[in-house]
Motif scaffolding. Sequence first.
Motif, PDB file in Angstrom:
ATOM      1  N   ILE A   2       0.849  -1.194   0.000  1.00  0.00           N
ATOM      2  CA  ILE A   2       0.000   0.000   0.000  1.00  0.00           C
ATOM      3  C   ILE A   2       0.886   1.246   0.000  1.00  0.00           C
ATOM      4  O   ILE A   2       0.552   2.259  -0.598  1.00  0.00           O
ATOM      5  CB  ILE A   2      -0.944  -0.005   1.214  1.00  0.00           C
ATOM      6  CG1 ILE A   2      -1.961  -1.137   1.058  1.00  0.00           C
ATOM      7  CG2 ILE A   2      -1.653   1.333   1.376  1.00  0.00           C
ATOM      8  CD1 ILE A   2      -2.822  -1.375   2.271  1.00  0.00           C
ATOM      9  N   ASN A  32      -0.638  -7.250   1.782  1.00  0.00           N
ATOM     10  CA  ASN A  32      -1.398  -6.776   0.624  1.00  0.00           C
ATOM     11  C   ASN A  32      -1.343  -7.738  -0.560  1.00  0.00           C
ATOM     12  O   ASN A  32      -2.078  -7.570  -1.526  1.00  0.00           O
ATOM     13  CB  ASN A  32      -0.911  -5.382   0.203  1.00  0.00           C
ATOM     14  CG  ASN A  32      -2.017  -4.562  -0.426  1.00  0.00           C
ATOM     15  OD1 ASN A  32      -3.133  -4.524   0.077  1.00  0.00           O
ATOM     16  ND2 ASN A  32      -1.714  -3.907  -1.541  1.00  0.00           N
ATOM     17  N   SER A  76      -4.739  -8.805  -1.162  1.00  0.00           N
ATOM     18  CA  SER A  76      -5.773  -7.808  -1.463  1.00  0.00           C
ATOM     19  C   SER A  76      -6.453  -8.175  -2.780  1.00  0.00           C
ATOM     20  O   SER A  76      -5.919  -8.947  -3.584  1.00  0.00           O
ATOM     21  CB  SER A  76      -5.162  -6.408  -1.567  1.00  0.00           C
ATOM     22  OG  SER A  76      -4.434  -6.285  -2.783  1.00  0.00           O
ATOM     23  N   ARG A  77      -7.595  -7.600  -3.031  1.00  0.00           N
ATOM     24  CA  ARG A  77      -8.355  -7.982  -4.229  1.00  0.00           C
ATOM     25  C   ARG A  77      -7.623  -7.641  -5.518  1.00  0.00           C
ATOM     26  O   ARG A  77      -7.873  -8.251  -6.550  1.00  0.00           O
ATOM     27  CB  ARG A  77      -9.738  -7.351  -4.215  1.00  0.00           C
ATOM     28  CG  ARG A  77      -9.766  -5.853  -4.286  1.00  0.00           C
ATOM     29  CD  ARG A  77     -11.199  -5.369  -4.294  1.00  0.00           C
ATOM     30  NE  ARG A  77     -11.275  -3.922  -4.301  1.00  0.00           N
ATOM     31  CZ  ARG A  77     -12.310  -3.255  -4.752  1.00  0.00           C
ATOM     32  NH1 ARG A  77     -13.350  -3.893  -5.219  1.00  0.00           N
ATOM     33  NH2 ARG A  77     -12.324  -1.937  -4.723  1.00  0.00           N
ATOM     34  N   GLN A  97       1.540   0.158  -5.830  1.00  0.00           N
ATOM     35  CA  GLN A  97       0.716  -1.017  -6.097  1.00  0.00           C
ATOM     36  C   GLN A  97       0.695  -1.367  -7.587  1.00  0.00           C
ATOM     37  O   GLN A  97      -0.357  -1.592  -8.169  1.00  0.00           O
ATOM     38  CB  GLN A  97      -0.696  -0.826  -5.557  1.00  0.00           C
ATOM     39  CG  GLN A  97      -0.732  -0.643  -4.048  1.00  0.00           C
ATOM     40  CD  GLN A  97      -2.129  -0.664  -3.494  1.00  0.00           C
ATOM     41  OE1 GLN A  97      -2.754  -1.712  -3.475  1.00  0.00           O
ATOM     42  NE2 GLN A  97      -2.620   0.484  -3.052  1.00  0.00           N
TER      43      GLN A  97
END
Length: 196
Positions: A77, A120, A123-124, A81
């Motif tokens: 983050i 992360n 993460s999506r 990214q």
Amino acid sequence: MLKILELFGGIGSPRVALRNLGIPVKSIDYVEIDEKAVRSYNAIFRGDLSYKAQDVRGWNLKPDILIHGSPCQDFSIAGRQCGADPNSGTRSSLMWETISIVRNMGLWKPRIIIWENVKNVRSRYMVHNHERYMSELEQMGYISSYALLDARDFGLPQARKRIFTVSILGGKEFDFTHLKKKANDQYPGFPGKRPC
């Protein structure tokens, strides 16, 4: 004695952890591009072989455990990214070099592969790379499992959450619950009040 190969080795924290657990370990090679990290590593493991920034592709290495913590900046983050898609040229896409190295080892493979990275990666926007990483290893005979671990739960005074993926060749899933229970037994009350 366990033979380990350290890719993106930093200052050798996984090796220190194994040493602190009393596990006899020998690093058969260490790869890190950051010269300051290499100097720190050599200072920590003074008396062992000295290393320099290098490349292990094409070498005939046979570690019991391969440990890698490929660059996290493009997952993080705190970074931009940019991700880690294969051939994207990002620093985090170097994780695919590890897959390539294992694939090119031929019939012989490390028994265990450990990958550590920022949370992360799940993460999506980033999870597809983590899932593909585990799928690529599965095609080579590995069973992978992962968990989010926090350094505070293991007696360190720092909030540092990381995803650890443990892949075992021809084995079963790694039992993270046993590891977490052991940490809770050793450091009762964590997270929370820290012992003096």
